[in-house]
Write an enzyme that holds these catalytic residues in place. Structure first.
Site, PDB file in Angstrom:
ATOM      1  N   SER A   1      -7.333   4.651  -1.561  1.00 28.11           N
ATOM      2  CA  SER A   1      -7.106   3.209  -1.440  1.00 28.11           C
ATOM      3  C   SER A   1      -8.349   2.387  -1.751  1.00 28.11           C
ATOM      4  CB  SER A   1      -6.605   2.868  -0.030  1.00 28.11           C
ATOM      5  OG  SER A   1      -5.298   3.350   0.157  1.00 28.11           O
TER       6      SER A   1
ATOM      7  N   ASP B   1       0.838  -1.203   0.000  1.00 25.51           N
ATOM      8  CA  ASP B   1       0.000   0.000   0.000  1.00 25.51           C
ATOM      9  C   ASP B   1       0.872   1.253   0.000  1.00 25.51           C
ATOM     10  OD1 ASP B   1      -1.938   2.017   0.524  1.00 25.51           O
ATOM     11  OD2 ASP B   1      -3.189   0.558   1.551  1.00 25.51           O
TER      12      ASP B   1
END
Length: 449
Positions: free
Chosen positions: A83, A39
């Site tokens: 995200s 991430d």
């Protein structure tokens, strides 16, 4: 000792190259997919980690994988994704709006690549160093209109889907009723590293190791040591899922993004290395197999990180804690402000930065006046991280730009992808993030409705 470690990585990298032809031969199709997502992990994060961990001439393990690509990450409604939209694209092959998970912009639910494996009666799993209900793991296991609205609803959907393995944080979103439901569904529930590693039970596995996210690696020496590493979770999941019938596993190194948001370069380094070690664990497991595809990618880049020429590398290596931890150890006075002397003392103790009393007063005011559109509870820690990065000459989006960013400092920079194993040769060039699960499904002969 360090030279031996480098030599080991080099030797294994050469073995990967030697065996590339056998695991990527024409017509060789995977039955197992290991999808590893760093991430917020852009090229800058990789370079910072490479230099600080391996030195100028060293390499991270994941860059030794034989196929690579660059990936564009824009969402349906923004040039810069968050995200939720990025995770949805990587999971479902569909663009959506920022903050939406597992649905199209008009709210229609879409299946994920994990869903397709479930439909084929294959085993499935998700792992994260964040809450397993957070954006990336949620994108593979749930559909909600807004990622922030109700993570408890995501937890309910996850139990309805019932992947065979779920490991990470997020215990607060799995209340007593959901945990009881999990037990009835056949899950063994583990809450610490010892129970995870010693578990020998059959059936499904649910590991909840923290209320929200797991600790930063740099801070674990101050904790009780009950949290497993990402590599340990990955190894355990592979043991549970591998039954010869095929499986899908998503592994997220989530706290690379958290570290980047707070301009915490010392943690960007360590979290990226932790993710790299998990990739090595997966590749070593798949080595000499012809049935497994491993794809390593990021969902987006965070904070435009770069390894500048004047970066004070030696000083960053001496940092002992994250900004989050430093402020947790810093008391506040009756006026609600941090006690300036505590700030000054803790900066010296944990980061090596020496401030005068006047500089401490100025920093205190900066921390108390920090602004941001997202993750507001973290704004002081993010501001402290930016202050430290400025002192150590890090190339990074400045705190003022971050404060007006709806994604907290994400960028539109393309992100790297690396692939290994059966079908890996299909992942090369410039890709869109939606291409990745589509290629996976095509290799397996699976189709979305």
């Amino acid at each position: 000792m360090r030279k031996l470690k480098y030599l080991s990585i080099l030797c294994f990298s050469l073995l990967l190259l030697i065996n590339t032809s056998s695991v990527t031969a024409e017509g060789n199709k995977p039955t197992n997919i290991i999808y590893m997502i760093g991430d917020g992990m852009g090229v800058g994060q990789l370079e910072i980690a490479r230099e600080l961990e391996r030195g100028k001439e060293g390499q991270l393990f994941l860059t030794s994988l034989p196929f690579s690509a660059l990936v564009q990450t824009y969402s349906a409604n923004r040039v810069v994704t968050d995200s939720a939209a990025a995770g949805t694209a990587l999971a479902t092959g569909s663009k959506t709006n920022n903050e939406m998970i597992g649905v199209t912009p008009d709210g229609k639910e879409v299946k994920s690549i994990l869903d397709l494996f479930k439909e084929q009666k294959k085993k499935t799993g998700i792992i994260s160093t964040n809450a397993i209900t957070d954006a990336t793991p949620a994108a593979f296991t749930a559909s909600v209109l807004n990622r922030w609205a109700d993570q408890a609803d995501i937890a309910k959907q996850q139990l309805t889907l019932a992947p065979d393995v779920m490991l990470g944080g997020g215990e607060v979103f799995y209340g007593p009723a959901l945990l009881e439901k999990a037990k009835k569904l056949g899950y063994t529930i583990v809450r610490n590293r010892h129970d995870l590693l010693s578990n020998q039970t059959e059936g499904k596995l649910l590991g909840l190791f923290a209320p929200y996210h797991l600790s930063f690696k740099i801070d674990r020496k101050y904790t009780d040591g009950t949290e497993p590493s990402l590599s340990e979770m990955t190894k355990t999941a592979l043991q549970k899922l591998n039954n010869g019938n095929g499986f899908f596993l998503m592994v997220e190194g989530a706290r690379i993004d958290h570290a980047a948001h707070s301009a915490d370069i010392a943690s960007v380094w360590r979290e990226t290395v932790e993710f790299d070690e998990a990739v090595k664990t997966a590749v070593e497991w798949a080595h000499n197999r012809s049935d497994t595809l491993i794809v390593v990618v990021a969902d987006h880049e965070t904070m435009g990180i770069s390894a500048t020429e004047p970066l004070k590398r030696k000083m960053i290596k001496k940092i002992q804690a994250s900004p989050e931890y430093v402020l947790a150890q810093t008391k506040k006075g009756e006026d609600g402000k941090f006690i300036t002397s505590h700030i000054v003392d803790n900066l010296v103790k944990y980061t090596g930065i020496v401030l005068t009393e006047e500089e401490g007063i100025q920093l205190n005011a900066r921390l108390m006046n920090a602004r941001g559109k997202v993750y507001k509870k973290n704004k002081a820690a993010w501001e402290l991280g930016s202050f430290i990065s400025e002192r150590y000459n890090t190339g990074i989006v400045n705190h003022q730009i971050r404060s007006i960013s709806s994604a907290g400092g994400h960028t539109a920079n393309p992100v790297p992808l690396f692939a290994y194993g059966a079908g890996a040769e299909h992942f090369h060039g410039m890709l869109d993030n939606t291409d990745i699960p589509k290629k996976m499904a095509e290799l397996l002969g699976y189709q979305w409705d």
